[in-house]
Design a protein around this motif. Structure first.
Motif, PDB file in Angstrom:
ATOM      1  N   LYS A   1       0.828  -1.203   0.000  1.00 25.09           N
ATOM      2  CA  LYS A   1       0.000   0.000   0.000  1.00 25.09           C
ATOM      3  C   LYS A   1       0.868   1.262   0.000  1.00 25.09           C
ATOM      4  CE  LYS A   1      -3.943   1.962   2.413  1.00 25.09           C
ATOM      5  NZ  LYS A   1      -4.897   1.779   3.510  1.00 25.09           N
ATOM      6  N   GLY A   2       0.547   2.195  -0.865  1.00 26.02           N
ATOM      7  CA  GLY A   2       1.251   3.468  -0.932  1.00 26.02           C
ATOM      8  C   GLY A   2       2.469   3.463  -1.825  1.00 26.02           C
ATOM      9  N   THR A   3       2.785   2.319  -2.435  1.00 25.34           N
ATOM     10  CA  THR A   3       3.930   2.245  -3.344  1.00 25.34           C
ATOM     11  C   THR A   3       3.518   1.465  -4.587  1.00 25.34           C
ATOM     12  OG1 THR A   3       4.810   0.144  -2.530  1.00 25.34           O
ATOM     13  CG2 THR A   3       5.513   2.125  -1.364  1.00 25.34           C
ATOM     14  N   SER A   4       4.420   1.397  -5.540  1.00 24.32           N
ATOM     15  CA  SER A   4       4.164   0.602  -6.734  1.00 24.32           C
ATOM     16  C   SER A   4       4.826  -0.774  -6.631  1.00 24.32           C
ATOM     17  CB  SER A   4       4.677   1.337  -7.975  1.00 24.32           C
ATOM     18  OG  SER A   4       6.068   1.536  -7.849  1.00 24.32           O
ATOM     19  N   THR A   5       5.304  -1.103  -5.442  1.00 23.04           N
ATOM     20  CA  THR A   5       5.992  -2.368  -5.204  1.00 23.04           C
ATOM     21  C   THR A   5       4.996  -3.511  -5.004  1.00 23.04           C
ATOM     22  OG1 THR A   5       7.725  -1.140  -4.063  1.00 23.04           O
ATOM     23  CG2 THR A   5       7.682  -3.503  -3.708  1.00 23.04           C
ATOM     24  N   THR A   6       5.349  -4.678  -5.525  1.00 31.37           N
ATOM     25  CA  THR A   6       4.564  -5.886  -5.306  1.00 31.37           C
ATOM     26  C   THR A   6       5.478  -6.951  -4.729  1.00 31.37           C
ATOM     27  OG1 THR A   6       3.125  -5.393  -7.171  1.00 31.37           O
ATOM     28  CG2 THR A   6       3.145  -7.661  -6.387  1.00 31.37           C
ATOM     29  N   LEU A   7       5.058  -7.544  -3.620  1.00 34.17           N
ATOM     30  CA  LEU A   7       5.803  -8.652  -3.034  1.00 34.17           C
ATOM     31  C   LEU A   7       5.363  -9.927  -3.736  1.00 34.17           C
ATOM     32  CD1 LEU A   7       5.452  -7.745   0.747  1.00 34.17           C
ATOM     33  CD2 LEU A   7       7.384  -7.283  -0.756  1.00 34.17           C
ATOM     34  N   LYS A   8       6.303 -10.689  -4.245  1.00 29.37           N
ATOM     35  CA  LYS A   8       6.005 -11.873  -5.051  1.00 29.37           C
ATOM     36  C   LYS A   8       5.794 -13.117  -4.188  1.00 29.37           C
ATOM     37  CE  LYS A   8       6.543  -9.770  -8.968  1.00 29.37           C
ATOM     38  NZ  LYS A   8       5.413  -9.528  -9.821  1.00 29.37           N
ATOM     39  N   VAL A   9       5.127 -14.101  -4.756  1.00 29.47           N
ATOM     40  CA  VAL A   9       4.937 -15.395  -4.103  1.00 29.47           C
ATOM     41  C   VAL A   9       6.307 -15.973  -3.748  1.00 29.47           C
ATOM     42  CG1 VAL A   9       4.196 -17.778  -4.463  1.00 29.47           C
ATOM     43  CG2 VAL A   9       2.816 -15.919  -5.338  1.00 29.47           C
ATOM     44  N   GLY A  10       6.434 -16.523  -2.552  1.00 32.00           N
ATOM     45  CA  GLY A  10       7.696 -17.126  -2.124  1.00 32.00           C
ATOM     46  C   GLY A  10       8.627 -16.174  -1.400  1.00 32.00           C
ATOM     47  N   THR A  11       8.271 -14.881  -1.337  1.00 39.37           N
ATOM     48  CA  THR A  11       9.094 -13.929  -0.602  1.00 39.37           C
ATOM     49  C   THR A  11       9.123 -14.341   0.866  1.00 39.37           C
ATOM     50  OG1 THR A  11       8.491 -12.142  -2.110  1.00 39.37           O
ATOM     51  CG2 THR A  11       9.389 -11.495   0.020  1.00 39.37           C
ATOM     52  N   LYS A  12      10.308 -14.321   1.464  1.00 36.86           N
ATOM     53  CA  LYS A  12      10.457 -14.779   2.842  1.00 36.86           C
ATOM     54  C   LYS A  12      10.352 -13.621   3.820  1.00 36.86           C
ATOM     55  CE  LYS A  12      13.201 -18.650   1.449  1.00 36.86           C
ATOM     56  NZ  LYS A  12      14.400 -19.426   1.565  1.00 36.86           N
ATOM     57  N   ALA A  13       9.877 -13.931   5.020  1.00 36.64           N
ATOM     58  CA  ALA A  13       9.750 -12.944   6.088  1.00 36.64           C
ATOM     59  C   ALA A  13       9.982 -13.644   7.423  1.00 36.64           C
ATOM     60  CB  ALA A  13       8.369 -12.302   6.063  1.00 36.64           C
ATOM     61  N   VAL A  14      10.353 -12.839   8.433  1.00 38.07           N
ATOM     62  CA  VAL A  14      10.543 -13.345   9.791  1.00 38.07           C
ATOM     63  C   VAL A  14       9.562 -12.609  10.695  1.00 38.07           C
ATOM     64  CG1 VAL A  14      12.147 -13.590  11.721  1.00 38.07           C
ATOM     65  CG2 VAL A  14      12.981 -13.820   9.377  1.00 38.07           C
ATOM     66  N   ILE A  15       8.780 -13.369  11.457  1.00 41.81           N
ATOM     67  CA  ILE A  15       7.783 -12.777  12.350  1.00 41.81           C
ATOM     68  C   ILE A  15       8.469 -12.163  13.562  1.00 41.81           C
ATOM     69  CG2 ILE A  15       5.794 -13.248  13.826  1.00 41.81           C
ATOM     70  CD1 ILE A  15       5.106 -15.564  11.931  1.00 41.81           C
ATOM     71  N   LYS A  16       8.213 -10.864  13.794  1.00 39.17           N
ATOM     72  CA  LYS A  16       8.741 -10.193  14.983  1.00 39.17           C
ATOM     73  C   LYS A  16       7.781 -10.296  16.154  1.00 39.17           C
ATOM     74  CE  LYS A  16       9.771  -6.244  12.914  1.00 39.17           C
ATOM     75  NZ  LYS A  16      10.259  -4.887  12.717  1.00 39.17           N
ATOM     76  N   ARG A  17       6.483 -10.052  15.879  1.00 39.59           N
ATOM     77  CA  ARG A  17       5.484 -10.130  16.945  1.00 39.59           C
ATOM     78  C   ARG A  17       4.100 -10.227  16.333  1.00 39.59           C
ATOM     79  NH1 ARG A  17       3.323  -4.726  18.652  1.00 39.59           N
ATOM     80  NH2 ARG A  17       3.926  -3.340  16.977  1.00 39.59           N
ATOM     81  N   PHE A  18       3.136 -10.633  17.186  1.00 40.07           N
ATOM     82  CA  PHE A  18       1.737 -10.684  16.795  1.00 40.07           C
ATOM     83  C   PHE A  18       1.028  -9.472  17.365  1.00 40.07           C
ATOM     84  CE2 PHE A  18       2.295 -15.497  17.134  1.00 40.07           C
ATOM     85  CZ  PHE A  18       2.640 -15.617  15.810  1.00 40.07           C
ATOM     86  N   VAL A  19       0.054  -8.963  16.626  1.00 44.29           N
ATOM     87  CA  VAL A  19      -0.735  -7.824  17.092  1.00 44.29           C
ATOM     88  C   VAL A  19      -2.206  -8.097  16.820  1.00 44.29           C
ATOM     89  CG1 VAL A  19       1.094  -6.114  16.778  1.00 44.29           C
ATOM     90  CG2 VAL A  19      -0.405  -6.624  14.883  1.00 44.29           C
ATOM     91  N   ASP A  20      -3.069  -7.421  17.558  1.00 43.84           N
ATOM     92  CA  ASP A  20      -4.500  -7.509  17.297  1.00 43.84           C
ATOM     93  C   ASP A  20      -4.831  -6.616  16.116  1.00 43.84           C
ATOM     94  OD1 ASP A  20      -5.293  -9.291  19.288  1.00 43.84           O
ATOM     95  OD2 ASP A  20      -5.378  -7.700  20.788  1.00 43.84           O
ATOM     96  N   GLY A  21      -5.752  -7.033  15.302  1.00 41.44           N
ATOM     97  CA  GLY A  21      -6.186  -6.207  14.184  1.00 41.44           C
ATOM     98  C   GLY A  21      -6.261  -7.001  12.900  1.00 41.44           C
ATOM     99  N   ASP A  22      -6.566  -6.288  11.823  1.00 38.58           N
ATOM    100  CA  ASP A  22      -6.723  -6.911  10.518  1.00 38.58           C
ATOM    101  C   ASP A  22      -5.399  -7.514  10.026  1.00 38.58           C
ATOM    102  OD1 ASP A  22      -8.034  -7.656   8.191  1.00 38.58           O
ATOM    103  OD2 ASP A  22      -7.502  -5.788   7.174  1.00 38.58           O
TER     104      ASP A  22
END
Length: 111
Positions: free
Chosen positions: A67-88
């Motif tokens: 959101k707010g950029t023209s960037t698209t994250l592709k399928v298979g992109t890796k991420a590391v979970i820092k924390r969980f939050v309440d919300g959408d």
């Protein structure tokens, strides 16, 4: 004695052992208090039903527009979970090549 002790909540190892009022997992090194009721903890599952934990590595299961950029994250992109939050957007994580952002758990799969 290990028959009466609960398995490790992080790796499900059955070899946890007591140390004073804590239990310790020799396989992953996780320490926890079996008597502490953590009712405020957020329990999340990925797109295929695996339980997620803070520190887990996940991959995206579909292309996501940032959101707010023209960037698209592709399928298979890796991420590391820092924390969980309440919300959408319930996962605060660090995405490879994109930095810190919030994701929905239904769009990730545990790596």
């Amino acid at each position: 004695m290990t028959d009466t002790l609960p398995p490790c909540p992080q790796c499900n190892s059955e070899y946890a052992y007591p140390d004073q009022n804590l239990l310790i997992c020799p396989e992953c090194g996780h320490e926890w208090d079996p008597n502490a009721a953590d009712e405020d903890a957020i329990v999340l599952k990925d797109s295929v039903g695996n339980l997620l934990a803070e520190g887990d590595k996940v991959t995206l299961i579909k292309d996501l527009k940032v959101k707010g950029t023209s960037t698209t994250l592709k399928v298979g992109t890796k991420a590391v979970i820092k924390r969980f939050v309440d919300g959408d957007h319930d996962i605060d994580c660090k995405v490879d090549g994109a930095g810190a952002m919030m994701l929905k758990s239904k769009f990730v799969k545990k790596a």
